[in-house]
Design an enzyme around this catalytic site. Structure first.
Site, PDB file in Angstrom:
ATOM      1  N   HIS A   4      -2.268  -1.521  -3.796  1.00 18.25           N
ATOM      2  CA  HIS A   4      -3.287  -0.439  -3.371  1.00 18.25           C
ATOM      3  C   HIS A   4      -3.133   1.064  -3.997  1.00 18.25           C
ATOM      4  O   HIS A   4      -1.808   1.240  -3.531  1.00 18.25           O
ATOM      5  CB  HIS A   4      -3.529  -0.551  -1.879  1.00 18.25           C
TER       6      HIS A   4
ATOM      7  N   SER B  73       0.999  -1.346  -0.332  1.00 14.50           N
ATOM      8  CA  SER B  73      -0.024  -0.099  -0.137  1.00 14.50           C
ATOM      9  C   SER B  73       1.333   1.594   0.249  1.00 14.50           C
ATOM     10  O   SER B  73       1.784   1.258  -0.631  1.00 14.50           O
ATOM     11  CB  SER B  73      -0.974  -0.209   1.083  1.00 14.50           C
TER      12      SER B  73
ATOM     13  N   ASP C 199      -4.472  -5.248   5.750  1.00 16.44           N
ATOM     14  CA  ASP C 199      -4.273  -6.021   4.025  1.00 16.44           C
ATOM     15  C   ASP C 199      -3.530  -7.485   4.661  1.00 16.44           C
ATOM     16  O   ASP C 199      -2.190  -6.704   4.188  1.00 16.44           O
ATOM     17  CB  ASP C 199      -4.921  -5.196   3.144  1.00 16.44           C
TER      18      ASP C 199
END
EC number: 3.1.1.61
Length: 360
Positions: free
Chosen positions: A206, A179, A299
């Site tokens: 992400h 991310s 995540d």
């Protein structure tokens, strides 16, 4: 009456050549109790001057501006007064999109989408900017050496130390999740791998919709591997890197093929590392390397633990090398990791696995 310590607000310098964007961002910053506006600049040259004079904690930097663009301004600031910088860009043209990521080479920490001023979508974009500014304000940045104009990024040195993984495989795939800060970590890892690397690499990063083609182009210019966006039903090839498309989950299906899905978001995320890692555990068992890189949130952490219990080799990015030690920390706390390593040592570990495969 006791004296209560007042938490210092995070001072933000807003840089954009659009008065409409400047006003929207000013209002968003001033509406948050943790932030305050340190100053406002209309171009890169003014941004450099105000950074030196005002010493903000973090900068929201536009990409396209007259006089001095966001890349040049970022480079100069990182040479003269290192400050956390978030690039706020609306540049999504596929022919130019990779230019966004050149700002990361210059020293910016994150790239985020500029508000489009369409009601709720605008408010959501501004909220993402505010949260990113808060997170990036805490990152320690270092001074960059001055480079001649147009000089390409240096080829990263090979890591001399051989990192031997605690699990020997054999492996058939590498799966990664990332991310905030992921592009820089991925560049550091992928740029060190040989072009004939013997495994395919699947990545969930992400990123705001529209930026992925630019990221793929930028990384493709940094590595000997082939970098692209995944297609449903394709069997991934050795020496290739496959990114999950915008707004679609990517997993591993029977026969080790790429399986794309429109199933609901996991923890508000689609694509998600959780989906990729769970599918890897289900299909590949102990024949996969799972890697969780820098990023906010958690995540992929629980599913990386599932991979670990299946016998897979599981690795997290080390705290000192992360821009945000969120996802790897969640994985560490879940007991999901065999190793915590900085990106260059993750690359060394993968090279060790590659070299071992050539001897078999």
């Amino acid at each position: 009456m006791g004296v209560h310590e007042v938490k210092k607000r995070i001072r933000v310098l807003i840089v954009d050549d659009s008065s409409v964007v400047r006003e929207a961002m000013r209002h968003a910053v001033e509406s948050d109790p943790e932030l305050e506006v340190a100053g406002i600049a209309e171009n890169g040259r003014e941004a450099l001057e105000k950074t030196l004079a005002l010493e903000p904690d973090v900068i929201a930097m536009d990409f396209h501006m007259p006089d001095m663009n966001g890349i040049k301004a970022t480079r100069r600031i990182m040479e003269e007064k290192p400050t956390p910088i978030v690039i706020v860009s609306g540049l999504l043209d596929p022919k130019e999109a990779s230019a966004n990521f050149m700002a990361l080479d210059a020293g910016a920490l994150a790239l985020i989408e500029k508000p489009r001023f369409l009601g709720q979508e605008q408010q959501q974009a501004l909220a993402r900017i505010v949260e990113t500014l808060k997170a990036m304000s805490e990152v320690a940045v270092v001074r960059r050496r001055r480079k001649p104009e147009g000089e390409r990024p240096e080829t990263p040195p090979r890591v001399e130390q051989s990192i031997r993984p605690p699990k020997r495989g054999p492996f058939s795939m590498v799966c990664m999740g990332a991310s905030t800060g992921g592009p820089q970590a991925l560049s550091s890892i992928l740029s060190r791998l040989p072009g004939n690397f013997f495994l395919p690499i699947l990545v969930v990063q992400h990123i705001a919709p529209g930026f992925l083609p630019g990221l793929v182009q930028w990384l493709d210019s940094h590595t000997q591997l082939e970098v692209g966006i995944a297609e449903h039903g394709k069997r991934p090839l050795a020496g290739h890197v496959y990114f999950a498309p915008d707004n679609r989950h990517m997993g591993v299906g029977p026969g080790n093929v790429i399986k794309l899905s429109d199933s609901p978001p996991l923890g508000s995320l689609r694509p998600s590392a959780s989906h990729l890692f769970q599918s890897a555990a289900d299909v590949l068992g102990d024949k996969v390397v799972g890697i969780l890189l820098t990023g906010m949130g958690h995540d992929g952490a629980a599913e990386l633990a599932v991979m670990n219990r299946c016998g897979a080799l599981t690795v997290g990015q080390s705290e000192e090398s992360c821009i945000v030690f969120g996802m790897p920390k969640a994985a560490r706390d879940a007991g999901a990791l065999d190793l915590l390593l900085p990106p260059e040592e993750i690359a060394s570990m993968l090279i060790t696995i590659h070299n071992s495969s050539e001897k078999q």
